[in-house]
Enzyme design. Structure first.
Site, short mmCIF file in Angstrom:
data_model
loop_
_atom_site.label_atom_id
_atom_site.label_comp_id
_atom_site.label_asym_id
_atom_site.label_seq_id
_atom_site.Cartn_x
_atom_site.Cartn_y
_atom_site.Cartn_z
N ARG A 15 -51.93 -15.94 35.30
CA ARG A 15 -51.35 -16.38 33.99
C ARG A 15 -49.69 -16.18 33.91
NH1 ARG A 15 -48.03 -14.08 30.33
NH2 ARG A 15 -48.51 -12.02 30.92
N HIS A 207 -44.76 -3.43 33.48
CA HIS A 207 -44.91 -4.73 33.77
C HIS A 207 -43.45 -5.32 33.73
CE1 HIS A 207 -46.62 -8.85 32.76
NE2 HIS A 207 -45.41 -9.23 32.33
N CYS A 240 -40.79 -16.31 32.13
CA CYS A 240 -41.44 -16.31 30.83
C CYS A 240 -40.82 -17.66 30.07
CB CYS A 240 -40.82 -15.24 30.18
SG CYS A 240 -41.46 -15.34 28.28
P1 HMG Z 1 -48.17 -21.71 15.53
O1 HMG Z 1 -47.65 -22.98 15.80
O2 HMG Z 1 -47.39 -20.66 14.53
O3 HMG Z 1 -49.73 -21.44 15.03
O4 HMG Z 1 -48.25 -20.81 17.00
P2 HMG Z 1 -50.45 -22.23 14.01
O5 HMG Z 1 -51.81 -21.38 13.83
O6 HMG Z 1 -49.80 -22.78 12.97
O7 HMG Z 1 -51.38 -23.44 14.89
C1 HMG Z 1 -50.80 -24.58 15.17
C2 HMG Z 1 -51.39 -25.56 16.45
O8 HMG Z 1 -51.87 -24.74 17.49
C3 HMG Z 1 -52.73 -25.79 15.73
O9 HMG Z 1 -53.25 -26.96 16.07
C4 HMG Z 1 -53.88 -24.89 15.97
O10 HMG Z 1 -55.00 -25.18 16.19
C5 HMG Z 1 -53.45 -24.47 17.58
P3 HMG Z 1 -52.79 -28.50 15.42
O11 HMG Z 1 -53.52 -28.16 14.24
O12 HMG Z 1 -51.44 -28.63 15.32
O13 HMG Z 1 -53.57 -29.55 16.40
N1 HMG Z 1 -53.57 -23.21 17.80
C6 HMG Z 1 -54.21 -22.91 19.10
N2 HMG Z 1 -54.61 -23.77 20.16
C7 HMG Z 1 -55.57 -23.07 21.19
N3 HMG Z 1 -55.45 -21.70 21.26
C8 HMG Z 1 -55.17 -20.84 20.34
C9 HMG Z 1 -54.38 -21.53 19.30
N4 HMG Z 1 -53.70 -21.13 18.07
C10 HMG Z 1 -53.30 -21.96 17.41
N5 HMG Z 1 -54.99 -19.67 20.43
C11 HMG Z 1 -49.16 -19.16 18.46
C12 HMG Z 1 -48.69 -19.60 16.93
C13 HMG Z 1 -49.42 -17.80 18.47
C14 HMG Z 1 -50.71 -19.99 18.47
C15 HMG Z 1 -48.36 -19.94 19.31
O14 HMG Z 1 -47.08 -19.44 19.33
C16 HMG Z 1 -48.92 -19.60 20.87
O15 HMG Z 1 -49.76 -20.14 21.17
N6 HMG Z 1 -47.92 -18.91 21.58
C17 HMG Z 1 -48.26 -18.30 23.00
C18 HMG Z 1 -47.05 -18.31 23.58
C19 HMG Z 1 -47.39 -17.65 24.92
O16 HMG Z 1 -48.17 -17.89 25.60
N7 HMG Z 1 -46.37 -17.08 25.58
C20 HMG Z 1 -46.14 -16.48 26.96
C21 HMG Z 1 -47.07 -15.41 27.02
S1 HMG Z 1 -46.40 -13.86 26.55
C22 HMG Z 1 -45.44 -13.34 27.92
O17 HMG Z 1 -45.34 -14.28 28.89
C23 HMG Z 1 -44.76 -12.07 28.03
C24 HMG Z 1 -45.79 -11.03 28.92
O18 HMG Z 1 -45.86 -11.38 30.09
C25 HMG Z 1 -44.98 -9.58 28.77
C26 HMG Z 1 -43.45 -9.61 29.04
O19 HMG Z 1 -43.33 -9.91 30.33
O20 HMG Z 1 -42.97 -9.17 28.42
C27 HMG Z 1 -47.20 -10.87 28.25
MG MG Z 2 -44.38 -11.06 31.68
#
Ligand code: HMG
Ligand code: MG
Length: 298
Positions: A15, A207, A240
């Site tokens: 992931r 992490h 990231c």
């Molecule tokens: P948003 O744009 O505010 O959400 O995003 P929304 O509710 O307005 O939805 C927008 C569109 O996304 C809609 O589709 C939803 O259906 C769809 P449209 O109507 O435009 O066609 N949607 C989804 N589709 C699939 N699965 C879902 C989902 N939710 C909404 N779950 C949201 C808000 C949270 C969804 C977005 O910002 C997002 O997905 N962010 C994820 C970012 C991410 O994955 N970042 C990397 C992981 S975190 C990381 O790496 C850090 C970590 O490793 C720890 C560290 O290192 O610190 C964990």
């Molecule tokens: Mg990370």
């Protein structure tokens, strides 16, 4: 030095590593990597993320990954779920453990999940409730625990506060993410100590990303505090998408080499791990950032 006898290694490479690849990695390659990790004894694998494909296209095939994967009963395969839509995906895919992810920096929270820290916790409460009601375990993340790419220094008290809210929402464990890998040993130990006072050390996972080459040292600094869960990424893959310049998590091979040297059990076989590392590096056409893999696979 007093250290835990057993450390749970959580390989987040499929992931956290693959979410950062510029190209799309074929589903079959992801599945093979996850199966190779499970076969060499990794007991916790973050296999994907049910997030918006517009935000992170690299994780768009997570449901297919789970559908194809031959799961072993002694391995936990988890996935990120930022909201109820993500949780629905995880439920449909029969995922046993999900993770919600918050940040200790407002700007990072907006860039990563498009809401404030407070709003994110409010969003996670129903996700945790529903997950727990379905018998899933929920892990929490706090990003930017040792610094933020946008806001700079981050106070350990804020990290402890966000971690406490995640535990209150139902997370059994909170993984403390040095998202940009800027932390050093003293600050890492102080931060973990501060968080442990709030949620207990038994709930803490670390992490560390390795951007500045400090991740192993930071782990070494927090082991004596009783940290017994370490996130790492096979071959040191990753970064990231919302933290420019961040390199991958500490490599699983390097963590295993260090833990083996300290006499700490993990259940992981180095030979099999090196095969998994060589496999994914071949698939991606690059060298591992793991020094151990370079030395032993060379
Ligand atoms: P948003 O744009 O505010 O959400 O995003 P929304 O509710 O307005 O939805 C927008 C569109 O996304 C809609 O589709 C939803 O259906 C769809 P449209 O109507 O435009 O066609 N949607 C989804 N589709 C699939 N699965 C879902 C989902 N939710 C909404 N779950 C949201 C808000 C949270 C969804 C977005 O910002 C997002 O997905 N962010 C994820 C970012 C991410 O994955 N970042 C990397 C992981 S975190 C990381 O790496 C850090 C970590 O490793 C720890 C560290 O290192 O610190 C964990
Ligand atoms: Mg990370």
């Amino acid at each position: 030095m007093k250290t835990p006898e057993f450390v749970k290694v959580v390989d987040v490479g499929p992931r956290d590593g693959l979410q950062n690849e510029p190209g799309l990695v074929p589903t079959a390659s992801k599945v093979k990597l996850i199966e190779m990790l499970a076969n060499c004894g990794v007991q916790a694998i973050e296999a994907g993320a049910f997030v918006s494909p517009k935000w992170v296209p690299q994780m768009a095939d997570t449901a297919d990954v789970f559908a194809t994967l031959k799961r072993k009963s002694n391995v936990v395969y988890s996935a990120l779920t930022p909201n109820l839509k993500g949780l629905d995906g995880a439920l449909t895919s029969g995922v046993e453990e999900v993770a919600v992810f918050a940040a200790a920096s407002e700007t990072f929270s907006h860039k990563n999940i498009n809401c404030s820290i407070k709003e994110s916790i409010e969003r996670f409460v129903p996700v945790c409730d529903a997950a727990l009601a379905h018998g899933m375990r929920v892990r929490g993340y706090v990003s930017c625990v040792l610094g933020c790419p946008y806001e700079g220094d981050v106070s350990p008290n804020i990290v402890a506060d966000v971690a406490s809210q995640l535990v209150e929402a139902g997370c059994y464990e909170v993984s403390l993410g040095d998202t940009i890998g800027c932390g050093t040993a003293k600050g890492a130990a102080q931060m973990v100590d501060c968080v442990a006072k709030a949620i207990s050390i038994n709930r803490v996972a670390v992490h560390f990303h390795d951007t500045y080459g400090q991740a192993l040292t930071n782990i070494f600094a927090v082991l004596p505090l009783g940290v017994a869960t370490i996130d790492s990424s096979i071959a040191g893959l990753g970064g990231c998408p919302y933290a420019k310049g961040a390199s991958g998590n500490v490599a699983t091979e390097d963590v295993l080499y260090m833990l083996n040297g300290l006499g700490i059990e993990t259940g992981i076989d180095m030979t099999g791990l090196l095969r998994a590392s060589a496999f994914i590096c071949r698939e991606l056409g690059r060298l591992p950032s793991s020094k151990v893999a370079r030395a032993l696979n060379g």
